[in-house]
Scaffold this motif. Structure first.
Motif, PDB file in Angstrom:
ATOM      1  N   THR A   1       0.811  -1.124  -0.089  1.00 18.65           N
ATOM      2  CA  THR A   1       0.003   0.078   0.018  1.00 18.65           C
ATOM      3  C   THR A   1       0.932   1.192   0.040  1.00 18.65           C
ATOM      4  OG1 THR A   1      -1.585  -1.328   1.087  1.00 18.65           O
ATOM      5  CG2 THR A   1      -1.733   1.227   1.256  1.00 18.65           C
ATOM      6  N   ARG A   2       0.471   2.355  -0.784  1.00 18.72           N
ATOM      7  CA  ARG A   2       1.222   3.330  -0.946  1.00 18.72           C
ATOM      8  C   ARG A   2       0.281   4.601  -1.115  1.00 18.72           C
ATOM      9  NH1 ARG A   2       6.074   1.144  -2.683  1.00 18.72           N
ATOM     10  NH2 ARG A   2       5.671  -0.903  -3.420  1.00 18.72           N
ATOM     11  N   GLY A   3       0.833   5.807  -0.517  1.00 18.39           N
ATOM     12  CA  GLY A   3      -0.036   6.911  -0.663  1.00 18.39           C
ATOM     13  C   GLY A   3       0.494   7.417  -2.183  1.00 18.39           C
ATOM     14  N   ARG A   4       0.159   8.758  -2.276  1.00 15.57           N
ATOM     15  CA  ARG A   4       0.482   9.362  -3.648  1.00 15.57           C
ATOM     16  C   ARG A   4       1.726   8.966  -4.430  1.00 15.57           C
ATOM     17  NH1 ARG A   4      -2.658  13.652  -5.222  1.00 15.57           N
ATOM     18  NH2 ARG A   4      -1.214  14.179  -7.013  1.00 15.57           N
ATOM     19  N   THR A   5       1.787   8.311  -5.349  1.00 16.67           N
ATOM     20  CA  THR A   5       2.803   7.747  -6.110  1.00 16.67           C
ATOM     21  C   THR A   5       2.774   8.148  -7.671  1.00 16.67           C
ATOM     22  OG1 THR A   5       2.431   5.811  -4.879  1.00 16.67           O
ATOM     23  CG2 THR A   5       3.822   5.487  -6.712  1.00 16.67           C
ATOM     24  N   ARG A   6       4.102   8.399  -8.097  1.00 13.32           N
ATOM     25  CA  ARG A   6       3.998   8.777  -9.588  1.00 13.32           C
ATOM     26  C   ARG A   6       4.665   7.437 -10.254  1.00 13.32           C
ATOM     27  NH1 ARG A   6       4.210  12.719 -13.052  1.00 13.32           N
ATOM     28  NH2 ARG A   6       3.549  14.340 -11.347  1.00 13.32           N
ATOM     29  N   VAL A   7       3.783   6.956 -11.322  1.00 13.55           N
ATOM     30  CA  VAL A   7       4.223   5.748 -12.198  1.00 13.55           C
ATOM     31  C   VAL A   7       4.870   6.324 -13.354  1.00 13.55           C
ATOM     32  CG1 VAL A   7       3.534   3.602 -13.295  1.00 13.55           C
ATOM     33  CG2 VAL A   7       2.657   4.336 -11.166  1.00 13.55           C
ATOM     34  N   LYS A   8       6.035   5.772 -13.520  1.00 17.16           N
ATOM     35  CA  LYS A   8       6.809   6.365 -14.771  1.00 17.16           C
ATOM     36  C   LYS A   8       7.259   5.130 -15.565  1.00 17.16           C
ATOM     37  CE  LYS A   8       8.754  10.520 -13.095  1.00 17.16           C
ATOM     38  NZ  LYS A   8      10.275  11.067 -12.875  1.00 17.16           N
ATOM     39  N   ALA A   9       7.450   5.431 -16.994  1.00 11.78           N
ATOM     40  CA  ALA A   9       7.925   4.304 -18.046  1.00 11.78           C
ATOM     41  C   ALA A   9       8.919   4.863 -18.801  1.00 11.78           C
ATOM     42  CB  ALA A   9       6.944   3.901 -18.815  1.00 11.78           C
ATOM     43  N   PHE A  10       9.962   4.030 -18.807  1.00 13.27           N
ATOM     44  CA  PHE A  10      11.058   4.544 -19.556  1.00 13.27           C
ATOM     45  C   PHE A  10      11.460   3.645 -20.738  1.00 13.27           C
ATOM     46  CE2 PHE A  10      11.584   6.382 -15.416  1.00 13.27           C
ATOM     47  CZ  PHE A  10      11.826   7.804 -15.699  1.00 13.27           C
ATOM     48  N   MET A  11      11.790   4.286 -21.815  1.00  8.08           N
ATOM     49  CA  MET A  11      12.377   3.385 -22.906  1.00  8.08           C
ATOM     50  C   MET A  11      13.685   3.841 -23.404  1.00  8.08           C
ATOM     51  SD  MET A  11      10.052   0.984 -25.139  1.00  8.08           S
ATOM     52  CE  MET A  11      10.609   0.179 -26.656  1.00  8.08           C
ATOM     53  N   ASP A  12      14.823   3.220 -23.216  1.00 11.30           N
ATOM     54  CA  ASP A  12      16.074   3.710 -23.805  1.00 11.30           C
ATOM     55  C   ASP A  12      16.353   4.935 -23.155  1.00 11.30           C
ATOM     56  OD1 ASP A  12      15.925   1.502 -25.437  1.00 11.30           O
ATOM     57  OD2 ASP A  12      15.674   2.459 -27.235  1.00 11.30           O
ATOM     58  N   GLY A  13      16.103   5.005 -21.932  1.00  9.04           N
ATOM     59  CA  GLY A  13      16.410   6.357 -20.976  1.00  9.04           C
ATOM     60  C   GLY A  13      15.318   7.364 -21.103  1.00  9.04           C
ATOM     61  N   LYS A  14      14.559   7.288 -22.156  1.00 11.69           N
ATOM     62  CA  LYS A  14      13.521   8.299 -22.212  1.00 11.69           C
ATOM     63  C   LYS A  14      12.262   8.271 -21.751  1.00 11.69           C
ATOM     64  CE  LYS A  14      12.404   9.311 -26.717  1.00 11.69           C
ATOM     65  NZ  LYS A  14      12.681   8.989 -28.231  1.00 11.69           N
ATOM     66  N   GLU A  15      11.707   9.079 -21.165  1.00 17.59           N
ATOM     67  CA  GLU A  15      10.373   8.790 -20.294  1.00 17.59           C
ATOM     68  C   GLU A  15       9.005   8.738 -21.531  1.00 17.59           C
ATOM     69  OE1 GLU A  15       9.701  11.144 -16.806  1.00 17.59           O
ATOM     70  OE2 GLU A  15       7.761  11.501 -17.697  1.00 17.59           O
ATOM     71  N   VAL A  16       8.404   7.814 -21.307  1.00 16.82           N
ATOM     72  CA  VAL A  16       7.456   7.467 -22.207  1.00 16.82           C
ATOM     73  C   VAL A  16       6.074   7.642 -21.647  1.00 16.82           C
ATOM     74  CG1 VAL A  16       8.701   6.267 -23.981  1.00 16.82           C
ATOM     75  CG2 VAL A  16       7.529   5.000 -22.178  1.00 16.82           C
ATOM     76  N   PHE A  17       6.163   7.576 -20.163  1.00 13.54           N
ATOM     77  CA  PHE A  17       4.648   7.563 -19.453  1.00 13.54           C
ATOM     78  C   PHE A  17       4.995   8.071 -18.053  1.00 13.54           C
ATOM     79  CE2 PHE A  17       1.844   5.783 -16.589  1.00 13.54           C
ATOM     80  CZ  PHE A  17       0.614   6.167 -16.969  1.00 13.54           C
ATOM     81  N   SER A  18       3.991   9.033 -17.880  1.00 11.98           N
ATOM     82  CA  SER A  18       4.176   9.513 -16.214  1.00 11.98           C
ATOM     83  C   SER A  18       2.849   9.649 -15.678  1.00 11.98           C
ATOM     84  CB  SER A  18       5.074  10.727 -16.400  1.00 11.98           C
ATOM     85  OG  SER A  18       4.928  11.404 -14.850  1.00 11.98           O
ATOM     86  N   LYS A  19       2.427   9.244 -14.538  1.00  9.42           N
ATOM     87  CA  LYS A  19       1.047   9.611 -14.104  1.00  9.42           C
ATOM     88  C   LYS A  19       1.160   9.281 -12.541  1.00  9.42           C
ATOM     89  CE  LYS A  19      -3.805   8.277 -14.039  1.00  9.42           C
ATOM     90  NZ  LYS A  19      -4.774   6.985 -14.613  1.00  9.42           N
ATOM     91  N   VAL A  20       0.392  10.247 -11.903  1.00  6.64           N
ATOM     92  CA  VAL A  20       0.327  10.436 -10.637  1.00  6.64           C
ATOM     93  C   VAL A  20      -0.953   9.617 -10.068  1.00  6.64           C
ATOM     94  CG1 VAL A  20       0.289  11.704  -8.267  1.00  6.64           C
ATOM     95  CG2 VAL A  20       1.555  12.456 -10.228  1.00  6.64           C
ATOM     96  N   PHE A  21      -0.871   8.544  -9.058  1.00  8.86           N
ATOM     97  CA  PHE A  21      -1.886   7.948  -8.401  1.00  8.86           C
ATOM     98  C   PHE A  21      -2.115   8.404  -6.994  1.00  8.86           C
ATOM     99  CE2 PHE A  21      -0.697   5.273 -11.968  1.00  8.86           C
ATOM    100  CZ  PHE A  21      -1.824   4.698 -12.486  1.00  8.86           C
ATOM    101  N   ALA A  22      -3.350   8.682  -6.584  1.00  5.92           N
ATOM    102  CA  ALA A  22      -3.612   9.322  -5.483  1.00  5.92           C
ATOM    103  C   ALA A  22      -2.995   8.352  -4.231  1.00  5.92           C
ATOM    104  CB  ALA A  22      -5.249   9.717  -5.221  1.00  5.92           C
ATOM    105  N   GLY A  23      -3.285   7.094  -4.683  1.00 11.96           N
ATOM    106  CA  GLY A  23      -2.838   5.888  -3.746  1.00 11.96           C
ATOM    107  C   GLY A  23      -3.087   4.669  -4.481  1.00 11.96           C
ATOM    108  N   LEU A  24      -2.072   3.640  -4.020  1.00 10.90           N
ATOM    109  CA  LEU A  24      -2.169   2.315  -4.567  1.00 10.90           C
ATOM    110  C   LEU A  24      -2.319   1.287  -3.479  1.00 10.90           C
ATOM    111  CD1 LEU A  24       1.030   2.807  -6.808  1.00 10.90           C
ATOM    112  CD2 LEU A  24      -1.597   2.739  -7.635  1.00 10.90           C
ATOM    113  N   ARG A  25      -2.928   0.244  -3.715  1.00 12.12           N
ATOM    114  CA  ARG A  25      -3.434  -0.789  -3.018  1.00 12.12           C
ATOM    115  C   ARG A  25      -3.387  -2.165  -3.491  1.00 12.12           C
ATOM    116  NH1 ARG A  25      -8.204  -1.610  -0.811  1.00 12.12           N
ATOM    117  NH2 ARG A  25      -7.377  -3.061   0.878  1.00 12.12           N
TER     118      ARG A  25
END
Lengths: 425, 599
Positions: free
Chosen positions: A370-394
């Motif tokens: 379980t986590r509080g506010r969390t940013r999930v990111k995805a990288f490909m070859d060092g480049k950020e291809v995705f970023s999103k904030v979740f208010a909480g994760l369980r």
């Protein structure tokens, strides 16, 4: 081999929500489809799910499991998908042309050929002994799914005074169901420090019915020779090991277990499909094609879902891809890129993606804790291809994200990370 | 060791709290011990392994009562006044083998067991190994019976249509330099074990068992070892006995015996059970852990049984790819000890068994398992198979061995009572020995009976028992024909083990009755798989109710009183009270409600 065997483009094994969706979507792609179900009626576990909450994402309304399944069954009736109920796929062999299936049914033994396969075999429940419950083996110890079958399908109440182990969704739903049917639910015990089920079920099934939830406690022993007479519960430490001296005896006649679901992949394994250690389902690409070309996986056989809406979605995806495979064979894309995560993830599906991707690619993941506010990111070859904030994760709540096809370029791997979203705090 | 020395030993260990006396026919221990383990220790201290003069122990532990046998609640008069030639007490593999062998003669044979099925105690709670007899001291009766029984297995199992695999067994060694010594021991082994032994090198061992631990440097191979399903064999023996005229009465407990004294010899006149008083000519005591109690009722107590329990774990069939035969690694112990021989065993049904351990217990029917047993077994056997993981466990079970203090079998006529024969103290390798014990007791019984009647051969004896068909193992063509003849064989009820409805109905329609979920499970395996009946359980319950024309609430898991559905709802529905469901109808589509009830 039977030369007169009927040939299908796509054969779907399993007539639950994943299989129903897969059969319909394969049909919509013009495939000649066979749907096999081992029980006498379609619908899978939804047949016994008379509670509501199904289909919020897909239909925007709260349906019972039966109603949800019925919508798909009606749709299926309008197609020429061949449905075989009370039919068991005993053996599947890989052949040059595709697959040869040996089917057992009351009308006889039959072999059929299929160009591609969708495995929608669902999952099974973990049992008492698989969670190290010791003691005797009396009547009155059963899994939540079996209890649900007895009550909702056979119209029988398994016992009067029940203890429920595990706060997974089925356990919570059964706590309410048993109470409504007149049984006395003494409490729900959960070895973890937090509930395993969806928050809405904690409230709707336990809080609303004054059923106590005991966290960090587990059943360690069952008692009774003929019928269950009681259980021993113990407090557990952070590693979920029982703490000596905390044992407590609770008299009861029924122990209901909701201690986890395991994807059913025995057929897949017999065909050499590689199984992921994280999901216990097949490794797959974004079309849910497994490591064996022509075999697709979906629903709870792929990974255990908490919402049926996602199960149907994966079925549709797999059915569509299986139909395409039947038409033109395995789609040879330029490269296969591994999907990796840091340790904060419980798991992510798919395990790899084949590039170039045609459409945006959906990813399903669970957090490891379980986590509080969390940013999930995805990288490909060092480049950020995705970023999103979740208010909480369980961990009990699966999350879905999508990444545009255009962004998925490079040599890979595709690396996912989680970090505390400090910016917002 | 004379009596005085025994007493000295006891005094040194227990400071005078335990006394030993020589009663002529046996040594009698009395007094108190502080724990049950100590009470057992006292017996073992005085016993001579294989000795014919046994220890009878009445040592008690203050505050710890020996639990009384659990008796059936049922009482009726179905056996009242029966006058069988032979009454066999105990429906384990020993009793059933005796009944089957005796049925070769024109005799009125009655076998009683207090449980609802045969093979409910040690005979269904062991690892199913047919032993070559490696670690049994030569000279013991059990050595002779083991080797004799072992030699009969192929023929017997072929007659009874029971799966038996002579897999052989590898006893692996960690120290390579043992090899020459072990090579020297081969001729001795060949003289004492069933079958032949030879040394195999590490590389040869790995050709058969590629996943054996790297710690294993070489092995002694015993080709006489095999695997059988112990309860499958017991059920087959029982069915064959019935088919040849014997009667088996289950739920029948021996409560007492009436004896009379004549010229210093005791004779059993009648045997009282919960189902009536029986007047047998002779009684055979095959009562397992209760053999001492039966002997006492007959006035023929000259030995004691100290129950010793052992727990085995059953692993998923997936684990079977790591093992083809039976193997173990010498010189490995778990930290806490308490394990006994055992090994990693690939079963005839395709699972893997681990265990067992060995723990003394005062309770003869406490089959509860404990965490430590499983941990110890895994700790020990992990040395032989690094691949072993508790994650593969699908279930575990505990069995209780009926050990005497002399740790040997007792197969002989009564010493005080003239019309009883004992098959007592039958613990490991009792399964291997059972066919031989059957033959030995048959001989003793016929001899005893011939004093009062002429024993003639049963000309109609048929040694062959037809097994329940296994569609899963048939060729596609045969399976097709079978299903065409009976569509129930095409309805798969248990998907883990691929068991059809037809097989379940077959199990219920045999000469030995069976109408419980567990009984069916032992015969045709629904619920034996990795989901442990999670899916098929309710279906099996339904089939039993249908076949027996009883309400679902009367279907039992096993024992009397083990009904599966004990809530009130079903009962209310049976009475036509449907209103409880009314509220739910709105949520479920009408055809989903109650539609699954095939009545």
């Amino acid at each position: 081999m039977n030369k007169n065997a009927k040939t299908y483009d796509v054969t779907v094994i399993g007539g639950g929500p994943a299989g129903l969706a897969a059969a319909i979507s394969a049909h919509e792609q013009g495939a000649h489809v066979l749907l096999i179900e081992r029980e006498d009626r379609l619908g899978g576990v939804l047949k016994q799910c008379i509670h509501d909450g199904f289909g919020l994402l897909r239909f925007g309304e709260k349906l019972s499991g039966c109603e949800y399944a019925t919508r798909f069954m009606h749709k299926l009736e309008e197609t020429d998908v061949e449905v075989r109920a009370l039919t068991f796929a005993s053996r599947i062999e890989k052949t040059d042309e595709g697959f040869l299936l040996s089917l057992i049914q009351s009308s006889g033994f039959e072999q059929v050929k299929s160009k591609s396969l969708v495995l929608a075999t669902g999952c099974r429940e973990r049992t008492a002994r698989q969670v190290a419950i010791h003691g005797t083996r009396p009547a009155g110890v059963l899994t939540a799914g079996s209890a649900q079958y007895y009550i909702n399908i056979l119209g029988q109440l398994p016992g009067k005074n029940c203890v429920i182990l595990g706060s997974g969704d089925i356990g919570l739903i059964m706590a309410r169901r048993l109470t409504l049917e007149g049984a006395n639910v003494l409490g729900v015990y959960e070895a973890k420090a937090e509930p395993s089920g969806l928050m809405r079920n904690i409230y709707q099934c336990l809080v609303d019915f004054d059923i106590p939830l005991h966290l960090s406690k587990t059943v360690t022993e069952v008692h009774g020779r003929e019928r269950l007479t009681g259980v021993t519960v113990s407090a557990v430490d952070e590693r979920m090991n029982p703490i000596p001296g905390t044992e407590e005896y609770i008299p009861c006649d029924t122990l209901i277990l909701s201690v986890g679901l395991i994807p059913e992949n025995e057929l897949a394994e017999s065909l050499g499909v590689k199984i992921s250690r994280a999901t216990k389902g097949p490794e797959c690409n974004q079309d849910y094609e497994t490591t064996v070309p022509g075999i697709f996986s979906c629903g709870n056989a792929l990974h255990v879902n908490d919402l049926v809406d996602y199960v149907s979605e994966s079925g549709e995806n797999a059915g569509r891809a299986a139909a395409a495979y039947a038409k033109s064979g395995h789609e040879h894309r330029l490269k296969s890129v591994e999907v990796k995560t840091d340790k904060n993830f419980g798991y992510i599906v798919p395990s790899h993606i084949d590039l170039p991707a045609k459409d945006s690619v959906p990813f399903f993941f669970r957090t490891s804790k379980t986590r509080g506010r969390t940013r999930v990111k995805a990288f490909m070859d060092g480049k950020e291809v995705f970023s999103k904030v979740f208010a909480g994760l369980r961990p009990p709540e699966m999350e879905k994200i999508e990444i545009e096809a255009a962004k998925l370029q490079g040599a890979g791997p595709l690396q996912f990370t989680m970090e505390v979203d400090e910016h917002e705090q | 060791m004379n009596l005085k020395k025994k007493q000295q030993k006891l005094d040194a260990r227990f400071s005078g709290s335990i006394r030993i006396e020589d009663s002529g026919e046996y040594f009698h221990l009395t007094g108190t011990a502080s724990t049950w383990e100590e009470a057992v220790e006292a017996g073992l201290l005085c016993a001579e392994k294989g000795g014919l003069k046994h220890i009878v122990s009445d040592v008690t532990v203050p505050g710890q009562e020996k639990p009384a046998p659990i008796l059936p609640k049922l009482t009726d008069k179905t056996l009242e006044g029966r006058t069988p030639d032979i009454l066999i007490i105990g429906g384990g593999v020993t009793g059933c083998a005796i009944a089957r062998e005796l049925s070769k003669n024109k005799l009125d044979i009655l076998l009683v067991d207090k449980e609802y099925d045969v093979a409910l105690h040690a005979s269904s709670r062991n690892d199913g190994m047919v032993h070559p007899g490696i670690d049994i001291t030569p000279g013991l009766l059990k050595k002779k019976m083991n080797n004799w029984g072992n030699s009969i297995y192929d023929k017997l199992c072929s007659d009874l249509n029971v799966p038996f695999e002579r897999t052989g067994q590898y006893l692996c060694f960690k120290k390579g330099w043992y090899l020459p010594f072990m090579t020297l021991s081969v001729p001795y082994c060949n003289m004492t074990v069933a079958g032949k032994a030879h040394v195999v090198t590490g590389s040869k061992l790995r050709k058969v068992e590629p996943d054996v631990s790297p710690e294993a440097k070489f092995a002694l191979y015993f080709d006489g070892a095999g695997m059988v399903c112990p309860y499958g064999l017991t059920i087959a023996l029982a069915e064959n006995a019935i088919d040849n005229g014997a009667q088996i009465s289950l739920d029948t407990a021996v409560l007492s015996m009436e004896t009379e004294e004549n010229d210093g010899k005791t004779t059993i006149k009648s045997v009282t059970t919960n189902r009536g008083v029986i007047y047998p000519k002779i009684v055979i005591n095959a009562a397992g852990v209760f053999a001492e109690d039966i002997a006492q009722m007959a006035g023929d107590r000259f030995f004691s049984i100290h129950p010793r329990k052992g727990t085995n774990a059953i692993l998923d069939k997936k684990a079977r790819r790591h093992i083809n035969t039976i193997y173990s690694l010498m010189g490995t112990q778990s930290k806490t000890g308490h394990t006994k021989g055992g090994g990693i065993v690939g079963t005839v049904d395709g699972n893997v068994l681990i265990g067992p351990d060995a723990i003394e217990t005062i309770e003869k029917e406490d089959f509860a398992t404990h965490k430590d047993s499983i941990q110890n077994s895994f700790e020990k056997h992990n040395h032989a198979g690094k691949w072993l993981t508790t994650g593969d466990i699908i279930t575990y079970f505990t069995g209780i061995r009926a050990a005497t203090y002399e740790e040997d079998f007792i197969i002989e006529n009564g010493r005080f009572t003239s019309n009883i024969i004992h098959a007592a103290g039958i613990q490991s390798p009792g399964l291997t020995a059972a066919p031989a014990i059957g033959l030995a007791i048959e001989e003793l019984a016929c001899k005893m009976l011939s004093k009062q009647m002429t024993v003639e051969p049963n000309e109609n004896f048929n040694p062959v028992r037809q097994a329940i068909v296994k569609p899963k193992e048939m060729s596609d063509e045969d399976r097709e024909k079978l299903i065409a003849a009976n569509p129930d064989y095409g309805i798969i009820v248990c998907r883990c083990e691929e068991v059809s409805k037809g097989e379940i109905l077959d199990a219920m329609r045999r000469s030995l009755p069976c109408d419980t979920v567990d009984g069916i499970k032992r015969r045709v395996r629904p619920g034996m798989g990795r989901c442990q009946g999670g899916f098929c359980g309710p279906h099996v319950v339904n089939i039993i109710a249908e076949e027996k024309h009883i309400p679902l609430q009367q279907v039992r898991k096993g024992y009397e009183g083990s009904e599966i559905l004990t809530g009130e709802k079903g009962a209310a529905q049976e009475n036509g009270a449907e209103q409880e469901n009314g509220a739910e109808q709105e949520n479920g589509t009408p055809q989903e409600k109650g539609g699954g009830r095939h009545e």
